[in-house]
Motif scaffolding. Structure first.
Motif, short mmCIF file in Angstrom:
data_model
loop_
_atom_site.label_atom_id
_atom_site.label_comp_id
_atom_site.label_asym_id
_atom_site.label_seq_id
_atom_site.Cartn_x
_atom_site.Cartn_y
_atom_site.Cartn_z
N MET B 1 0.84 -1.19 0.00
CA MET B 1 0.00 0.00 0.00
C MET B 1 0.88 1.24 0.00
N THR B 2 0.39 2.22 -0.65
CA THR B 2 1.06 3.52 -0.57
C THR B 2 0.09 4.53 0.01
N ARG B 3 0.66 5.56 0.53
CA ARG B 3 -0.19 6.62 1.09
C ARG B 3 0.07 7.89 0.31
N GLN B 4 -1.03 8.55 -0.04
CA GLN B 4 -0.91 9.72 -0.91
C GLN B 4 -0.41 10.92 -0.12
N VAL B 5 0.54 11.63 -0.66
CA VAL B 5 1.02 12.85 -0.03
C VAL B 5 1.02 13.98 -1.04
N LEU B 6 0.92 15.19 -0.53
CA LEU B 6 0.98 16.37 -1.39
C LEU B 6 2.15 17.21 -0.92
N ARG B 7 2.78 17.81 -1.87
CA ARG B 7 3.89 18.69 -1.52
C ARG B 7 3.38 20.12 -1.43
N LEU B 8 3.56 20.74 -0.27
CA LEU B 8 3.09 22.12 -0.10
C LEU B 8 4.22 22.98 0.39
N SER B 9 4.30 24.18 -0.14
CA SER B 9 5.29 25.11 0.41
C SER B 9 4.80 25.60 1.77
N ALA B 10 5.70 26.21 2.50
CA ALA B 10 5.37 26.62 3.87
C ALA B 10 4.19 27.59 3.88
N TRP B 11 4.21 28.56 2.96
CA TRP B 11 3.11 29.55 3.00
C TRP B 11 1.81 28.94 2.52
N GLU B 12 1.89 27.93 1.67
CA GLU B 12 0.66 27.24 1.27
C GLU B 12 0.07 26.52 2.48
N ARG B 13 0.96 25.98 3.31
CA ARG B 13 0.50 25.28 4.50
C ARG B 13 -0.18 26.29 5.45
N CYS B 14 0.44 27.45 5.57
CA CYS B 14 -0.14 28.49 6.43
C CYS B 14 -1.54 28.86 5.94
N LEU B 15 -1.64 29.14 4.63
CA LEU B 15 -2.93 29.51 4.05
C LEU B 15 -3.96 28.42 4.31
N LEU B 16 -3.51 27.19 4.10
CA LEU B 16 -4.43 26.06 4.25
C LEU B 16 -4.93 25.98 5.69
N ASN B 17 -4.00 26.11 6.64
CA ASN B 17 -4.41 26.02 8.05
C ASN B 17 -5.31 27.17 8.45
N ALA B 18 -4.92 28.39 7.98
CA ALA B 18 -5.74 29.56 8.33
C ALA B 18 -7.12 29.43 7.71
N LEU B 142 -11.35 38.19 -2.17
CA LEU B 142 -10.11 37.61 -1.65
C LEU B 142 -10.39 36.25 -1.01
N GLY B 143 -11.47 36.18 -0.24
CA GLY B 143 -11.84 34.93 0.40
C GLY B 143 -12.16 33.87 -0.63
N GLY B 144 -12.88 34.29 -1.66
CA GLY B 144 -13.23 33.36 -2.74
C GLY B 144 -11.98 32.84 -3.42
N LEU B 145 -11.04 33.75 -3.67
CA LEU B 145 -9.79 33.36 -4.32
C LEU B 145 -9.01 32.38 -3.45
N LEU B 146 -9.01 32.66 -2.14
CA LEU B 146 -8.30 31.78 -1.20
C LEU B 146 -8.88 30.38 -1.27
N CYS B 147 -10.21 30.29 -1.21
CA CYS B 147 -10.87 28.99 -1.28
C CYS B 147 -10.52 28.28 -2.59
N ALA B 148 -10.62 29.05 -3.67
CA ALA B 148 -10.38 28.45 -4.98
C ALA B 148 -8.94 27.92 -5.07
N TYR B 149 -8.02 28.73 -4.54
CA TYR B 149 -6.62 28.33 -4.61
C TYR B 149 -6.38 27.07 -3.78
N LEU B 150 -6.95 27.04 -2.58
CA LEU B 150 -6.75 25.88 -1.71
C LEU B 150 -7.36 24.63 -2.35
N LEU B 151 -8.51 24.81 -2.98
CA LEU B 151 -9.14 23.65 -3.64
C LEU B 151 -8.28 23.17 -4.80
#
Lengths: 193, 371
Positions: B1-18, B142-151
């Motif tokens: 089995m493998t587990r899927q991972v995504l590569r995210l830059s640090a600021w992408e991770r911040c955006l995602l968490n926020a 801006l919020g819409g863009l954030l959502c779209a980018y995260l998706l």
């Protein structure tokens, strides 16, 4: 792995991305605010505007209290007096306003008071003064003032004139001799949305 | 089995968490509001200050009419559609709901219709400004863009859905939404992602609309008073009441002068006689014309003022001895039956004494002063 990049579980990333859509619920909640106020930024409608209203002899009125210039002494049955009162919106908001009268005591109850919008005083100096236009707010002799009467809107800086006539009706009781009453007209203004 | 991972830059991770944290907050609040029926309100004017200053965000809960009590802060919709949030002065099915702003000196112009209202249970100063600011289009965009980018990052970027070669640490029971490798997995992931986004939007958007924040006036009121104190006159008394002996011992004459002319027409005089100090023994009164400024009291005459009074006092008994002190009064009478204060003479003395022929024929005497 590129420098600075972090590997994250795809599952966690996707759940978080979907959760971020919750923001849209928040935006949905506030978006109607703008619709309600009819402007793009509702902040401009949050104001600290206050309401002030003045009563006086003319459009220069600045005081919140005014003594109606009618004879104060020696009232007898059949005597009437009339005078003009100007109500001015001295605040920064447009207001709607009303008038409410009070005249306590036996003499107050006996007096007849009429408040007309506009008009002029007829026979003002004599003891038979009346107003030239029909009354808008009437207290009949022997009864109390009716509930507050709405007078419409007054824009910021605007004013309106009222003719106030008072009468001690013929046939008022002899018991009223020497009694006093304060006839009070209170004009109350409230902000117009 | 493998587990899927995504590569995210640090600021992408911040955006995602926020984004996830804020989104979760919005969802929780919206869900709570929906379940409890809370209604968010922004105070756009300040007549409830200092309790609820301008720009406060308040939460209101629907309250039945019977539970609305004086002292509560309630939010109602006025007849002109404006939402007003003020404190209850009185709640009554007949007079309606009388509200008053804490900073207002007087209650609102008109009572509101009696019925269910939204009771303010909680308010936070300044949060209304934040909510209001969030409603501006660029924040929304801006919020819409954030959502779209995260998706996009989560579902659609070229590395999304691609399996990283990380050894599975958990067992097969690890639920991974998208598993597998290669092209088919990627396509599946994207389809599933699109489905998940549509489903999430279907939940989130109605939730936002239901929980819409309303602006509420805390309308200012002010008042001005125009007043006049008026006093009714005291009518003028007759002047100079005079008492002299009449043509016999049983008579006295009263006379008086006309009062000073006033605005009311003089219509006559009222004369009264009663026993001095006595209140319940009766008062006899007559009305005279304006021209009549004198009156004779006669102890013998049956139909005169005094005769009537004595008849009343004695009850028709003849021959009784008596000694009465009588007050005589005269008042001026004017139009509308206004009667002046009386001018009084308190010492008329009416006596009957059986001196000569005993009690059968007493001697009667009337004097201006006490004997």
């Amino acid at each position: 792995m590129s420098r600075g990049a972090v590997e994250q579980s795809g599952w966690s990333v996707r759940v978080k991305a979907l959760l971020s859509l919750g923001l849209l619920a928040g935006f949905g909640a506030v978006s109607t605010l703008a619709a309600w106020t009819g402007t793009a930024t509702a902040t401009s409608d949050i104001t600290a505007a206050t309401v002030f209203i003045a009563a006086g002899a003319d459009a220069n009125a600045t005081s919140a209290s005014y003594t109606i210039p009618i004879a104060t002494a020696n009232w007898y049955p059949g005597m009437s007096q009339a005078a003009m009162v100007t109500v001015k919106n001295t605040g920064t908001s447009n207001v709607s306003y009303n008038v409410r009268g009070a005249a306590p005591g036996a003499l107050g109850t006996a007096m007849a008071v009429e408040v007309s919008k506009g008009g002029t005083v007829v026979n003002g100096s004599a003891t038979g003064g009346t107003c030239s236009v029909a009354s808008a707010y009437t207290k009949a002799g022997g009864s109390n003032f009716p509930p507050p009467h709405p007078l419409g809107n007054l824009n910021a800086g605007g004013w309106a004139t009222f003719c106030v006539s008072t009468l001690l009706p013929l046939g008022s009781g002899s018991i009223l001799q020497g009694q006093s009453t304060a006839i009070t007209l209170t004009f109350t203004a409230s902000t117009v949305p | 089995m493998t587990r899927q991972v995504l590569r995210l830059s640090a600021w992408e991770r911040c955006l995602l968490n926020a984004g996830a944290a804020l989104g979760l907050l919005c969802l929780v609040l919206a869900g709570l509001a929906l379940v409890l029926g809370l209604k968010p309100l922004i105070a756009i004017s300040g007549s409830m200050s200092p309790g609820i200053p301008v720009g406060s965000l308040a939460l209101a809960m629907p309250t039945a009419a019977a539970e609305v009590a004086p002292g509560q802060v309630v939010s109602v919709v006025a007849s002109n559609g404006t939402r007003i949030t003020h404190r209850v002065v009185s709640a009554d099915p007949v007079t309606g709901l009388v509200l008053k702003g804490d900073a207002n000196p007087v209650a609102d112009l008109q009572p509101y219709s009696f019925g269910p209202a939204d009771r303010v249970v909680f308010s936070v100063p300044f949060l209304g400004y934040v909510a209001s600011w969030l409603s501006s289009p660029w924040v929304f965009g801006l919020g819409g863009l954030l959502c779209a980018y995260l998706l996009y990052v989560a579902f659609f970027r070229s590395d999304a859905g691609r399996s990283g070669n990380v050894p599975a640490e958990g067992s097969a029971s690890d639920s991974v939404p998208v598993a597998g490798a290669g092209g088919p997995g990627t396509r599946r992931s994207k389809w599933l992602g699109a489905g998940a986004i549509v489903a999430a939007l279907a939940v989130v958007i109605p939730l936002g609309v239901v929980n819409r924040i309303e602006a509420t006036q805390a309308a200012w009121t002010a008042s001005a008073v125009a007043s006049a104190t008026v006093t009714a006159l005291n009518t003028e008394q007759p002047k100079d009441l005079n008492c002299v002996r009449g043509s016999s011992d049983t008579k006295i004459n009263f006379s008086w002068g006309a009062p000073q002319p006033g605005p009311l027409p003089l219509t006559g005089y009222v004369v009264r006689a009663y026993v001095s100090g006595g209140s319940s023994t009766g008062v006899r009164a007559d009305t005279l014309t304006p021209a009549t400024r004198s009156v004779t009291l006669d102890q013998i005459a049956d139909n005169g003022l005094l005769g009537n009074l004595l008849g009343l006092l004695l009850g028709g008994l003849i021959g009784t001895n008596y000694d009465y002190t009588i007050t005589f009064e005269v008042s001026a009478q004017y139009g509308s039956a206004w009667v002046s204060a009386p001018l009084a003479h308190h010492t008329v003395n009416a006596t009957a004494k059986g001196a000569i022929l005993g009690i059968l024929l007493p001697t009667k005497k009337l004097t201006c002063l006490m004997q």
